[in-house]
Design an enzyme around this catalytic site. Structure first.
Site, PDB file in Angstrom:
ATOM      1  N   ASP A  47      36.381 -34.557 -14.062  1.00  0.00           N
ATOM      2  CA  ASP A  47      36.982 -33.537 -13.197  1.00  0.00           C
ATOM      3  C   ASP A  47      38.406 -33.215 -13.670  1.00  0.00           C
ATOM      4  O   ASP A  47      39.073 -32.347 -13.108  1.00  0.00           O
ATOM      5  CB  ASP A  47      36.923 -33.930 -11.716  1.00  0.00           C
ATOM      6  CG  ASP A  47      37.684 -35.200 -11.401  1.00  0.00           C
ATOM      7  OD1 ASP A  47      38.229 -35.832 -12.327  1.00  0.00           O
ATOM      8  OD2 ASP A  47      37.727 -35.572 -10.206  1.00  0.00           O
ATOM      9  N   SER A  48      38.855 -33.895 -14.755  1.00  0.00           N
ATOM     10  CA  SER A  48      40.082 -33.485 -15.448  1.00  0.00           C
ATOM     11  C   SER A  48      39.924 -32.048 -15.940  1.00  0.00           C
ATOM     12  O   SER A  48      40.914 -31.385 -16.262  1.00  0.00           O
ATOM     13  CB  SER A  48      40.374 -34.423 -16.629  1.00  0.00           C
ATOM     14  OG  SER A  48      39.215 -34.618 -17.415  1.00  0.00           O
ATOM     15  N   GLU A  88      34.690 -42.260  -8.142  1.00  0.00           N
ATOM     16  CA  GLU A  88      35.884 -43.095  -8.027  1.00  0.00           C
ATOM     17  C   GLU A  88      35.794 -44.013  -6.815  1.00  0.00           C
ATOM     18  O   GLU A  88      35.287 -43.625  -5.761  1.00  0.00           O
ATOM     19  CB  GLU A  88      37.130 -42.199  -7.901  1.00  0.00           C
ATOM     20  CG  GLU A  88      37.367 -41.362  -9.145  1.00  0.00           C
ATOM     21  CD  GLU A  88      38.637 -40.508  -9.065  1.00  0.00           C
ATOM     22  OE1 GLU A  88      39.398 -40.625  -8.071  1.00  0.00           O
ATOM     23  OE2 GLU A  88      38.859 -39.719  -9.999  1.00  0.00           O
ATOM     24  N   LYS A 108      29.591 -40.241 -12.498  1.00  0.00           N
ATOM     25  CA  LYS A 108      30.718 -41.155 -12.281  1.00  0.00           C
ATOM     26  C   LYS A 108      31.339 -40.831 -10.936  1.00  0.00           C
ATOM     27  O   LYS A 108      31.393 -39.662 -10.546  1.00  0.00           O
ATOM     28  CB  LYS A 108      31.758 -41.001 -13.389  1.00  0.00           C
ATOM     29  CG  LYS A 108      33.005 -41.866 -13.166  1.00  0.00           C
ATOM     30  CD  LYS A 108      33.934 -41.838 -14.350  1.00  0.00           C
ATOM     31  CE  LYS A 108      34.901 -40.698 -14.345  1.00  0.00           C
ATOM     32  NZ  LYS A 108      35.791 -40.588 -13.167  1.00  0.00           N
ATOM     33  N   GLU A 119      41.375 -47.378 -15.055  1.00  0.00           N
ATOM     34  CA  GLU A 119      42.427 -46.420 -15.419  1.00  0.00           C
ATOM     35  C   GLU A 119      43.812 -46.919 -15.029  1.00  0.00           C
ATOM     36  O   GLU A 119      44.053 -47.285 -13.871  1.00  0.00           O
ATOM     37  CB  GLU A 119      42.148 -45.055 -14.766  1.00  0.00           C
ATOM     38  CG  GLU A 119      43.229 -44.035 -15.123  1.00  0.00           C
ATOM     39  CD  GLU A 119      42.868 -42.580 -14.871  1.00  0.00           C
ATOM     40  OE1 GLU A 119      41.708 -42.279 -14.511  1.00  0.00           O
ATOM     41  OE2 GLU A 119      43.771 -41.735 -15.034  1.00  0.00           O
ATOM     42  N   ASP A 153      31.052 -35.995 -13.619  1.00  0.00           N
ATOM     43  CA  ASP A 153      32.031 -36.592 -12.701  1.00  0.00           C
ATOM     44  C   ASP A 153      31.897 -35.956 -11.309  1.00  0.00           C
ATOM     45  O   ASP A 153      32.019 -34.731 -11.172  1.00  0.00           O
ATOM     46  CB  ASP A 153      33.427 -36.311 -13.269  1.00  0.00           C
ATOM     47  CG  ASP A 153      34.441 -37.368 -12.880  1.00  0.00           C
ATOM     48  OD1 ASP A 153      34.079 -38.332 -12.189  1.00  0.00           O
ATOM     49  OD2 ASP A 153      35.610 -37.216 -13.298  1.00  0.00           O
TER      50      ASP A 153
HETATM   51  O1  KIV Z   1      38.206 -36.807 -15.174  1.00  0.00           O
HETATM   52  C1  KIV Z   1      38.381 -37.517 -16.167  1.00  0.00           C
HETATM   53  O2  KIV Z   1      38.594 -37.045 -17.287  1.00  0.00           O
HETATM   54  C2  KIV Z   1      38.334 -38.957 -15.970  1.00  0.00           C
HETATM   55  C3  KIV Z   1      38.768 -39.815 -17.115  1.00  0.00           C
HETATM   56  C4  KIV Z   1      40.230 -39.797 -17.218  1.00  0.00           C
HETATM   57  C5  KIV Z   1      38.226 -41.189 -16.995  1.00  0.00           C
HETATM   58  O3  KIV Z   1      37.993 -39.408 -14.930  1.00  0.00           O
END
Ligand code: KIV
Length: 283
Positions: A44-45, A115, A113, A182, A83
């Site tokens: 989600d970056s 969190e 993924k 992280e 994510d």
């Molecule tokens: O969103 C992302 O890119 C991440 C990584 C930094 C692990 O969660």
């Protein structure tokens, strides 16, 4: 054949390090896949490095699905992890299952993924029970940045370090196949890595993790808003991109682009005929 979660677990057992990168589009994903990156995260970056949002919390499920589809289309071998965006797995287990399933069914990802540790362990278990591989993510969890009081190193006190160890164990117990660590101290990441049997994938967590993940824009020097301390720029692509764009503008303005090489020809007789017809119709 794509890399499987079994192969990743075996890599930990054999002491083979796992390299993971983020990807958000077809062309980049194809290059990373060809380079042999075994696992790609559509993180989600995306919100910050591709869409220009201030943080990751604005990212929606539809945006994630759109980009995950492109990454899946660009890859043959890499295991693609989608994510789960902010608040798409907290409201209820049913919402979490529905959204996780979209990544697999609609976008073609192989895993998701999310969190959190102890607090999301039940949700992780339910998603895994449905046959969807889940990667955990603890430490500095950007979706909770307002709760954490900023982008700070996590797990620095005894109680915080113990909580992170419990989080990692809860995720393993719930069936997660790997855990992102992280921005935590390297010695703590080493302890967590030794305490769990599933691979730990570090970002700002030192060299003792079973693998590493980096945001591809940081690695390639494509994101100039800020460069995190944990990032290493293996290339500085922003400079050649800016340079190439400036050269293009200058050549278009000067009439130097396109040349005959970049143009298509037409039969001379046809041009004469066309000109003659236009000439007579113009009279
Ligand atoms: O969103 C992302 O890119 C991440 C990584 C930094 C692990 O969660």
């Amino acid at each position: 054949m794509r890399v499987s979660i079994t192969e990743l677990k075996q890599m930990k057992q054999k002491g083979e390090k796992i390299a993971m990168l983020t990807a958000y589009d077809y062309s980049t994903a194809k290059l990373l896949d060809e380079a042999g990156v075994p696992m790609l995260l559509v993180g989600d970056s995306l919100g910050m490095v591709v869409l220009g949002y201030e943080s990751t919390v604005s990212v929606t499920m539809d945006e994630m699905i759109h980009h995950t589809k492109a990454v899946v289309r660009g890859t043959k071998r890499a295991l693609v992890v989608g994510d789960m965006p902010f608040m798409t797995y907290h409201t209820s287990v049913e919402d979490a299952l529905r959204n996780a399933a979209r990544f697999i069914q609609e976008a073609g990802a192989q895993a998701i993924k999310l969190e959190g540790g102890v607090t999301v362990a039940d949700t992780v278990k339910r998603v895994v029970d449905c046959g969807i591989p889940v990667m955990g993510h603890i430490g500095l969890t950007p979706q909770s940045v307002n709760q954490l009081g900023g982008f700070k190193v996590q797990g620095r006190s005894l109680s915080a370090a113990l909580r992170l160890i419990e989080d990692a164990k809860a995720l393993e117990q719930a069936g997660a196949f790997a855990i992102v660590l992280e921005t935590i101290p390297a010695p703590l990441a080493k302890i967590i890595t030794e305490q769990v049997n599933i691979p730990t994938i570090g970002i700002g967590a030192g060299a003792h993790c079973d693998g590493q993940v980096q945001v591809v824009h940081d690695l390639l020097g494509l994101f100039s808003d800020f460069v995190p301390k944990h990032a290493k720029q293996y290339a500085k692509l922003s400079e050649p991109i800016r340079g190439a764009a400036a050269d293009y503008v200058a050549e278009v303005v000067a009439g130097a682009f396109p040349t005959a090489k970049e143009s298509f020809t037409m039969d001379e007789a046809l041009i004469e005929e066309l000109t003659a017809q236009l000439g007579s119709s113009a009279r």
